[in-house]
Design an enzyme around this catalytic site. Structure first.
Site, PDB file in Angstrom:
ATOM      1  N   ASP A 104       3.524   0.541   1.047  1.00  0.00           N
ATOM      2  CA  ASP A 104       2.381   0.925   1.879  1.00  0.00           C
ATOM      3  C   ASP A 104       1.154   1.283   1.037  1.00  0.00           C
ATOM      4  O   ASP A 104       1.276   1.665  -0.134  1.00  0.00           O
ATOM      5  CB  ASP A 104       2.737   2.117   2.758  1.00  0.00           C
ATOM      6  CG  ASP A 104       3.842   1.802   3.747  1.00  0.00           C
ATOM      7  OD1 ASP A 104       3.979   0.624   4.106  1.00  0.00           O
ATOM      8  OD2 ASP A 104       4.556   2.735   4.144  1.00  0.00           O
ATOM      9  N   LYS A 105       0.001   1.201   1.670  1.00  0.00           N
ATOM     10  CA  LYS A 105      -1.273   1.522   1.014  1.00  0.00           C
ATOM     11  C   LYS A 105      -1.225   2.884   0.321  1.00  0.00           C
ATOM     12  O   LYS A 105      -1.610   3.010  -0.843  1.00  0.00           O
ATOM     13  CB  LYS A 105      -2.395   1.506   2.047  1.00  0.00           C
ATOM     14  CG  LYS A 105      -3.729   2.038   1.540  1.00  0.00           C
ATOM     15  CD  LYS A 105      -4.744   2.180   2.664  1.00  0.00           C
ATOM     16  CE  LYS A 105      -6.014   2.849   2.174  1.00  0.00           C
ATOM     17  NZ  LYS A 105      -6.995   3.073   3.274  1.00  0.00           N
TER      18      LYS A 105
END
Length: 354
Positions: free
Chosen positions: A158-159
């Site tokens: 994820d970011k």
């Protein structure tokens, strides 16, 4: 009366060019269902309200004709979303963005991704991603085309998760590495700070993971024998206890979207600072203003979910030799954990949270 110019302008508006942004054919056996509900279930990043507005504006088409949001889909219908603007060009362009390359050879590279960097273009993030940075790093390698799906990222994180990712430079490398991830022979562990204390020192979480029907940007957990979601298993081990929070090591048996975040929330231990899964609320601890200020300072130290992809292991796609990499905790998570250590050290009472 309208002038000639006004009439021509009106005709131009009526004949505006539309561009296809989404297409789906309704499966055989589909029961009649309102098209706004059908599309809500099949378009990951749209709300039902936005779909209804698009239909009212004439942008939702069935078999090349616009329909209203109450239209009921039938088996074999071809549904398209036609908007008045071209689809964003998703061609990946090289961008000169610093990369922390942990290892590199002719077949692959291992990168330590910083929190806050999107891995792949999409959903409003069409530049500044890890893929753009890798394209720049390998710009002089003629055989590497960043727009070729047969090379590039083998997996994603994820970011706002930091840590290790492997990138394949050749189709063979991606194929062989991909098989290891699919067969669960790759080795990955994460460090996570979660809310609450655990009764046991280690455990296993099993439950299908699928998109939350109430929030399409969030995943949720369904029973293992459910027809919804995909099977997912996470193993955890307590590393350090802070009374109201716990540092755990998570080992993935599968690699589903938001797996650790969804599984931990499911068992009542959301990741600290994870806004999407409820981790930015004070879920454990005191009601004193001092404690609230402490938690507020913790969120400022690490303004993201406290999750780090710490280790990554696999067999080299050519030599077949085991390769294992470790990434140290980034500064924000290290500072956060040190702050909790200091809190526990100075705490005079007995913490009994679970």
């Amino acid at each position: 009366m309208m002038t000639t110019e006004q009439m021509e302008a009106m005709l131009e508006d009526d004949e505006q060019q539309l561009y296809e942004h989404f297409r789906i054919e309704v499966d055989k056996g589909q029961e009649p269902l309102r098209i706004d509900k059908f599309l809500f279930e099949h378009m990951q990043h749209s709300s039902r309200n936005r779909i209804q507005k698009a239909a009212d504006a004439g942008f939702v088409h069935v078999n090349e004709r616009p329909v209203k949001s109450n239209y009921k889909v039938r088996a074999g219908d071809i549904i398209t979303l036609m908007l008045d603007r071209p689809h964003y060009d998703t061609t990946i362009q090289p961008e000169d963005i610093p990369l922390d390359v942990v290892y590199e050879d002719d077949e692959l590279m291992v990168v330590n991704k910083a929190a806050g960097m999107v891995v792949h273009p999409g959903c409003g993030n069409f530049s500044g991603t890890l893929v753009n940075a890798v394209a720049w790093h390998l710009r002089h390698l003629p055989s590497y085309d960043p727009n070729d799906p047969e090379v590039g990222l083998v997996h994603r994180i994820d970011k706002d998760t930091s840590g290790l990712i492997v990138v394949a430079k050749t189709p063979d490398a991606k194929s062989r590495l991909g098989v290891q991830f699919f067969n669960k022979t790759s080795r990955r562990t994460y460090l996570a700070l979660v809310w609450g204390n655990f009764t046991d020192d280690e455990g296993r979480i099993e439950g299908n993971i699928g998109r939350d029907p109430k929030d399409r940007l969030r995943m949720t957990v369904f029973p293992p024998d459910s027809e919804y979601g995909k099977p997912a298993v996470t193993h955890y081990r307590v590393v350090e206890r802070f009374g109201y929070t716990t540092l755990v090591e998570c080992r993935l048996e599968t690699g589903r979207t938001h797996q650790i975040r969804a599984h931990m929330r499911h068992i009542g231990h959301p990741l600290f600072g994870d806004e999407r899964y409820g981790g930015t609320e004070i879920l454990r601890g005191e009601r004193s203003s001092t404690y609230k200020a402490f938690i507020s300072n913790c969120f400022k130290l690490c303004p993201r979910q406290a999750l780090h992809a710490q280790t990554l292991g696999f067999d080299h796609p050519v030599t077949r030799k085991p390769m294992d990499f470790t990434s140290p905790l980034p500064a924000d998570m290290a500072a956060l954990i040190d702050k909790w250590r200091g809190y526990i050290k100075g705490f005079q009472g007995e913490i009994k949270e679970s």
